[in-house]
Design a protein around this motif. Structure first.
Motif, PDB file in Angstrom:
ATOM      1  N   SER A 149       0.854  -1.178   0.000  1.00  0.00           N
ATOM      2  CA  SER A 149       0.000   0.000   0.000  1.00  0.00           C
ATOM      3  C   SER A 149       0.895   1.234   0.000  1.00  0.00           C
ATOM      4  CB  SER A 149      -0.911   0.001   1.216  1.00  0.00           C
ATOM      5  OG  SER A 149      -0.158   0.245   2.372  1.00  0.00           O
ATOM      6  N   SER A 150       0.390   2.325  -0.459  1.00  0.00           N
ATOM      7  CA  SER A 150       1.190   3.555  -0.502  1.00  0.00           C
ATOM      8  C   SER A 150       1.538   4.022   0.909  1.00  0.00           C
ATOM      9  CB  SER A 150       0.450   4.647  -1.267  1.00  0.00           C
ATOM     10  OG  SER A 150      -0.760   4.971  -0.597  1.00  0.00           O
ATOM     11  N   LYS A 151       0.655   3.733   1.888  1.00  0.00           N
ATOM     12  CA  LYS A 151       0.950   4.102   3.269  1.00  0.00           C
ATOM     13  C   LYS A 151       2.171   3.344   3.770  1.00  0.00           C
ATOM     14  CE  LYS A 151      -3.317   5.506   5.469  1.00  0.00           C
ATOM     15  NZ  LYS A 151      -4.313   5.165   6.472  1.00  0.00           N
ATOM     16  N   GLU A 152       2.223   2.051   3.474  1.00  0.00           N
ATOM     17  CA  GLU A 152       3.351   1.249   3.933  1.00  0.00           C
ATOM     18  C   GLU A 152       4.644   1.701   3.254  1.00  0.00           C
ATOM     19  OE1 GLU A 152       4.676  -3.392   3.944  1.00  0.00           O
ATOM     20  OE2 GLU A 152       2.536  -2.945   4.096  1.00  0.00           O
ATOM     21  N   ARG A 153       4.568   2.038   1.972  1.00  0.00           N
ATOM     22  CA  ARG A 153       5.740   2.537   1.258  1.00  0.00           C
ATOM     23  C   ARG A 153       6.223   3.849   1.872  1.00  0.00           C
ATOM     24  NH1 ARG A 153       3.905   3.306  -4.050  1.00  0.00           N
ATOM     25  NH2 ARG A 153       2.922   1.290  -3.853  1.00  0.00           N
ATOM     26  N   ASP A 154       5.305   4.750   2.190  1.00  0.00           N
ATOM     27  CA  ASP A 154       5.661   6.021   2.812  1.00  0.00           C
ATOM     28  C   ASP A 154       6.273   5.789   4.196  1.00  0.00           C
ATOM     29  OD1 ASP A 154       4.754   7.362   0.623  1.00  0.00           O
ATOM     30  OD2 ASP A 154       2.839   7.948   1.525  1.00  0.00           O
TER      31      ASP A 154
ATOM     32  N   GLN B 171       7.975   3.100   5.215  1.00  0.00           N
ATOM     33  CA  GLN B 171       9.324   2.579   5.022  1.00  0.00           C
ATOM     34  C   GLN B 171      10.291   3.698   4.620  1.00  0.00           C
ATOM     35  OE1 GLN B 171       9.463   0.015   6.653  1.00  0.00           O
ATOM     36  NE2 GLN B 171      10.140  -1.552   5.202  1.00  0.00           N
ATOM     37  N   LYS B 172       9.821   4.554   3.738  1.00  0.00           N
ATOM     38  CA  LYS B 172      10.663   5.682   3.308  1.00  0.00           C
ATOM     39  C   LYS B 172      10.971   6.598   4.488  1.00  0.00           C
ATOM     40  CE  LYS B 172       9.899   7.985  -0.689  1.00  0.00           C
ATOM     41  NZ  LYS B 172       9.206   8.946  -1.579  1.00  0.00           N
ATOM     42  N   LEU B 173       9.977   6.855   5.325  1.00  0.00           N
ATOM     43  CA  LEU B 173      10.160   7.695   6.505  1.00  0.00           C
ATOM     44  C   LEU B 173      11.134   7.046   7.489  1.00  0.00           C
ATOM     45  CD1 LEU B 173       9.337  10.208   8.125  1.00  0.00           C
ATOM     46  CD2 LEU B 173       7.508   8.828   9.116  1.00  0.00           C
ATOM     47  N   LEU B 174      11.004   5.750   7.726  1.00  0.00           N
ATOM     48  CA  LEU B 174      11.920   5.051   8.624  1.00  0.00           C
ATOM     49  C   LEU B 174      13.349   5.102   8.093  1.00  0.00           C
ATOM     50  CD1 LEU B 174       9.836   1.910   9.643  1.00  0.00           C
ATOM     51  CD2 LEU B 174      10.454   3.861  11.074  1.00  0.00           C
ATOM     52  N   GLU B 175      13.524   4.898   6.817  1.00  0.00           N
ATOM     53  CA  GLU B 175      14.857   4.954   6.218  1.00  0.00           C
ATOM     54  C   GLU B 175      15.448   6.356   6.321  1.00  0.00           C
ATOM     55  OE1 GLU B 175      18.317   3.722   4.332  1.00  0.00           O
ATOM     56  OE2 GLU B 175      16.723   2.575   5.274  1.00  0.00           O
ATOM     57  N   GLN B 176      14.633   7.357   6.064  1.00  0.00           N
ATOM     58  CA  GLN B 176      15.089   8.742   6.150  1.00  0.00           C
ATOM     59  C   GLN B 176      15.466   9.087   7.593  1.00  0.00           C
ATOM     60  OE1 GLN B 176      12.241  11.534   4.678  1.00  0.00           O
ATOM     61  NE2 GLN B 176      13.562  13.294   5.015  1.00  0.00           N
ATOM     62  N   THR B 177      14.667   8.626   8.543  1.00  0.00           N
ATOM     63  CA  THR B 177      14.950   8.865   9.957  1.00  0.00           C
ATOM     64  C   THR B 177      16.258   8.187  10.364  1.00  0.00           C
ATOM     65  OG1 THR B 177      12.597   8.949  10.423  1.00  0.00           O
ATOM     66  CG2 THR B 177      14.044   8.608  12.297  1.00  0.00           C
ATOM     67  N   ARG B 178      16.473   6.955   9.910  1.00  0.00           N
ATOM     68  CA  ARG B 178      17.706   6.237  10.213  1.00  0.00           C
ATOM     69  C   ARG B 178      18.905   6.962   9.620  1.00  0.00           C
ATOM     70  NH1 ARG B 178      21.090   2.930   7.973  1.00  0.00           N
ATOM     71  NH2 ARG B 178      19.999   2.747   6.002  1.00  0.00           N
ATOM     72  N   LEU B 179      18.802   7.450   8.403  1.00  0.00           N
ATOM     73  CA  LEU B 179      19.898   8.182   7.774  1.00  0.00           C
ATOM     74  C   LEU B 179      20.205   9.479   8.522  1.00  0.00           C
ATOM     75  CD1 LEU B 179      19.068   7.675   3.986  1.00  0.00           C
ATOM     76  CD2 LEU B 179      20.933   6.640   5.287  1.00  0.00           C
TER      77      LEU B 179
END
Length: 132
Positions: free
Chosen positions: A19-24, A26-34
């Motif tokens: 779903s687009s929510k799940e993709r968003d 994951q992107k947010l988690l990756e951005q936060t980790r970076l």
């Protein structure tokens, strides 16, 4: 919503897998980790810079103190240790402590003072008859 000409009320299903929510998410988690890693790296860089600066300032301070002690030593005991007597080699004397603190083998005056101190020490020992 605008009318598209389709009269059915069925929901459209995204066949992309997520779903687009799940993709968003994951992107947010990756951005936060970076971002967290970037902040950690920045803190490490700042800590390293402070350590280097502290060491550099400390070395500069030691060199300034050595220079001050060297100047005071030569004023007190003379350029060629002409004001040195037997008492300068007593346990409570600052003579050898100061000489060894500022001594640098590259400095000709320091080397000469060390040679003269050794010569005088040998002379005083011979005169006292300790090692006859």
């Amino acid at each position: 919503m605008f009318f598209t000409g389709d009269s059915s009320t069925r929901k459209r299903v995204d066949l992309g897998g997520r779903s687009s929510k799940e993709r968003d998410r994951q992107k947010l988690l990756e951005q936060t980790r970076l971002e967290r890693n970037r902040r950690l790296w920045q803190r490490q860089q700042n800590s390293a810079a402070i350590t280097i600066q502290k060491c550099f300032r400390g070395r500069k301070e030691v060199e300034a103190e050595r220079s001050r002690v060297r100047e005071q030593f030569f004023l007190t005991y003379g350029e060629h240790c002409e004001n040195v007597d037997r008492h300068c080699f007593a346990p409570g004397s600052d003579f050898l402590r100061q000489l060894l603190f500022f001594f640098s083998p590259q400095n000709v005056a320091d080397f000469s003072a060390l040679v003269e101190a050794c010569r005088l020490l040998q002379h005083f020992v011979r005169d006292s008859g300790v090692f006859n």
